[in-house]
Design a protein around this motif. Structure first.
Motif, mmCIF file in Angstrom:
data_model
loop_
_atom_site.group_PDB
_atom_site.id
_atom_site.type_symbol
_atom_site.label_atom_id
_atom_site.label_comp_id
_atom_site.label_asym_id
_atom_site.label_seq_id
_atom_site.Cartn_x
_atom_site.Cartn_y
_atom_site.Cartn_z
ATOM 1 N N PHE A 319 2.513 3.019 -2.757
ATOM 2 C CA PHE A 319 3.034 4.165 -3.994
ATOM 3 C C PHE A 319 2.172 3.587 -4.946
ATOM 4 O O PHE A 319 1.497 5.107 -5.401
ATOM 5 N N VAL A 320 1.280 3.432 -5.918
ATOM 6 C CA VAL A 320 0.176 3.026 -6.913
ATOM 7 C C VAL A 320 -0.974 3.131 -6.199
ATOM 8 O O VAL A 320 -1.051 2.229 -5.920
ATOM 9 N N ASN A 321 -2.493 3.894 -6.592
ATOM 10 C CA ASN A 321 -3.301 3.232 -6.432
ATOM 11 C C ASN A 321 -3.988 1.915 -7.119
ATOM 12 O O ASN A 321 -3.113 2.406 -8.769
ATOM 13 N N GLY A 322 -4.309 1.160 -6.454
ATOM 14 C CA GLY A 322 -4.638 -0.343 -7.424
ATOM 15 C C GLY A 322 -5.576 -0.614 -6.780
ATOM 16 O O GLY A 322 -6.338 -0.637 -5.500
ATOM 17 N N LYS A 323 -5.152 -2.179 -6.771
ATOM 18 C CA LYS A 323 -6.183 -3.400 -6.600
ATOM 19 C C LYS A 323 -5.959 -3.456 -4.010
ATOM 20 O O LYS A 323 -6.887 -3.947 -3.745
ATOM 21 N N MET A 324 -4.493 -3.028 -3.282
ATOM 22 C CA MET A 324 -5.341 -2.780 -2.400
ATOM 23 C C MET A 324 -6.095 -1.332 -2.075
ATOM 24 O O MET A 324 -6.132 -1.826 -0.164
ATOM 25 N N GLN A 325 -5.709 -0.735 -2.338
ATOM 26 C CA GLN A 325 -6.998 0.205 -1.781
ATOM 27 C C GLN A 325 -6.662 1.283 -0.725
ATOM 28 O O GLN A 325 -7.269 1.385 -0.117
ATOM 29 N N THR A 326 -5.286 1.511 -0.464
ATOM 30 C CA THR A 326 -5.122 2.003 0.535
ATOM 31 C C THR A 326 -5.084 3.657 0.348
ATOM 32 O O THR A 326 -4.827 4.458 1.070
ATOM 33 N N ARG A 327 -5.457 3.641 -0.790
ATOM 34 C CA ARG A 327 -6.312 4.907 -0.459
ATOM 35 C C ARG A 327 -7.574 5.436 0.432
ATOM 36 O O ARG A 327 -7.879 6.714 0.614
#
Length: 381
Positions: A319-327
C-alpha cells in the motif's frame, strides 16, 4: 457434513477437550458461502503493513506499535474507496504477549472501522525468512524487496510436532475472541503454505509434508471456534487449479477446507482471468488475496475490471512505500537496487507522504469501488 475426527498429539488433547461439539460449526456449504458473499459489498483493498514497520512483528509489538501512522494510512485508503485490508499476524506475537496482541488487533480494527474498512487476518505465512525471532527487528537491507518478512511458524516449530498444540491454541484464542466481530471479514489460515520461502533463504526440507499435517488441524481449530466469518487459504502457483490430479497435497487441503476460495496471481490479465474461472468452477465465492506486480504484467488497469465483472474480491500487494521496500522487484534479492531506482515500481500505491505513485491508479480504484457490484465503469477500460 460429518466433522473429521481430530487426530491431535497428546500435547493438544487438553485444548480440544474444552471444545464442545455443539459449539463447532461445519464448513459452509456452497449455498451458505454464496449467500453470505451476496450480502457483502465488492471487496477492494490491499495487503497491509504500515510504512513504519518491516514486518508483522514490528507492526504489532508494543514497542513499535504505531496507531497514529495506521490511522493516517487507512484514511488514505478510505479516500480511494478501499474497504478491506489483509493483515499478517504471527504466532510469536501471541506466544510472547497474547493479551497485548489481542488489544492491538482490537485497536487496529477500531481504526479501520472508523474508515469503513474490514480486516482479513492471516495466521501463518510460508514466505521469506524461516527463522523468525521476536523483539527488535533488523533494519531493511538496502535495495532489497521485502527484506525483513518472516515465516510463521518458522522452520523450527513447523518441524516440531510438540509445538502444534501451542500453534492450535494461538488460532483458537484469536478466532474465539473475535468470532462474532463484524469488523472481521474473514480468517486466512495460512498464506502460500506450500511456498518454499523465496529470497536467498535455504528452503525447509520436507516442508510440504509438515504443512499437510498441520494445515487441516488449524482449519479444524478455527472452525471449532464457530466464527461467523469465512475461513480461507489461497493457492498461488500452477496452471490447472480446477483439475484435482494436478494439485499437491497442500493445495487439495486448501480447496477442500476453505469456506471462500482464494488465490494469488501476479501475471498478465489473460492468465488472471483463466485462473479466476478455474477457481469459480468449484461453485464457491472467490477472493484474489494477492495481485499487482507492475513489472510482471499485473496492474490495476488490466486486472480490476475483470475481477469486478466476476465479483472477485481484490487485495493488491502493498500500500504505502516504506520499510518493506516492495516498490523494488523480486530480482532485487539477486541484484539489490542500491544505486538506482527500478524503472517502474513493482508493488505499492502511495509514496510515504501519501502522494500516489500513479494518480490514474487511485482514480481507477475509486471509480471501481463506487460502481455497483458486477458493474465495470466504462471509463475503467
Amino acid at each position: 457434513m460429518i466433522r473429521r475426527t481430530f487426530l491431535l498429539a497428546a500435547s493438544a488433547l487438553t485444548l480440544t477437550a474444552t471444545m464442545s461439539p455443539a459449539q463447532a460449526r461445519d464448513q459452509w456449504t456452497k449455498a451458505q458461502a454464496n449467500g453470505w458473499h451476496a450480502t457483502q459489498p465488492w471487496q477492494v483493498g490491499a495487503n497491509y503493513t504500515p510504512a513504519t514497520a518491516i514486518n508483522q512483528l514490528e507492526m504489532f509489538q508494543a514497542e513499535t506499535w504505531d496507531p497514529q501512522r495506521i490511522d493516517l494510512e487507512l484514511g488514505w485508503a478510505q479516500a480511494m474507496g478501499m474497504n478491506v485490508m489483509r493483515v499478517n499476524l504471527h504466532n510469536l506475537l501471541w506466544e510472547t504477549d497474547a493479551a497485548g496482541l489481542k488489544r492491538r488487533m482490537n485497536e487496529f480494527m477500531t481504526i479501520a472501522a472508523k474508515h469503513n474498512i474490514k480486516t482479513l487476518w492471516i495466521f501463518f505465512d510460508s514466505c521469506w525468512d524461516p527463522n523468525p525471532v521476536a523483539g527488535p527487528q533488523h533494519p531493511p537491507i538496502p535495495g532489497v524487496h521485502n527484506s525483513g518478512s518472516v515465516q510463521s511458524p518458522g522452520a523450527a516449530r513447523l518441524k516440531d510436532a510438540s509445538q502444534y498444540g501451542k500453534l492450535e491454541a494461538y488460532v483458537k484464542d484469536i478466532v474465539t475472541t473475535f468470532a462474532n466481530d463484524s469488523r472481521v471479514v474473514g480468517w486466512d489460515i495460512w498464506n502460500e503454505p506450500n511456498n518454499p520461502g523465496g529470497g536467498n533463504y535455504t528452503p525447509t526440507p520436507d516442508k510440504n509434508k509438515y504443512v499437510a499435517t498441520l494445515l487441516p488441524r488449524l482449519f479444524d481449530v478455527a472452525r471449532a471456534a464457530n466464527p461467523v466469518q469465512p475461513l480461507t487459504s489461497g493457492v498461488w502457483i500452477g496452471d490447472h487449479w480446477d483439475d484435482q490430479k494436478t494439485l499437491d497435497a497442500v493445495e487439495k487441503i486448501q480447496i477442500r477446507e476453505s469456506d471462500i476460495l482464494s488465490f494469488h496471481d501476479y501475471s498478465w490479465p489473460e492468465k488472471f482471468e483463466e485462473r479466476a474461472k478455474q477457481m469459480l468452477s468449484y461453485g464457491r465465492p472467490v477472493w484474489c488475496t494477492e495481485y499487482m506486480a507492475r513489472g510482471n504484467g499485473s496492474t490495476f488497469d488490466n486486472t480490476l475490471p475483470i475481477a469486478k465483472r466476476l465479483n472477485i474480491a481484490m487485495y493488491n500487494w502493498g500500500f504505502v512505500n516504506g520499510k518493506m521496500q516492495t516498490r523494488l522487484p523480486w530480482d532485487s534479492w539477486k541484484k539489490p537496487y542500491t544505486y538506482e531506482e527500478p524503472t517502474i515500481w513493482f508493488h505499492d500505491v502511495l509514496h510515504f507522504d501519501g502522494k500516489p505513485y500513479r494518480q490514474a491508479e487511485v482514480d481507477l480504484i475509486k471509480r471501481m469501488a463506487a460502481a455497483p457490484k458486477g458493474v465495470v465503469p466504462a471509463a475503467a477500460y
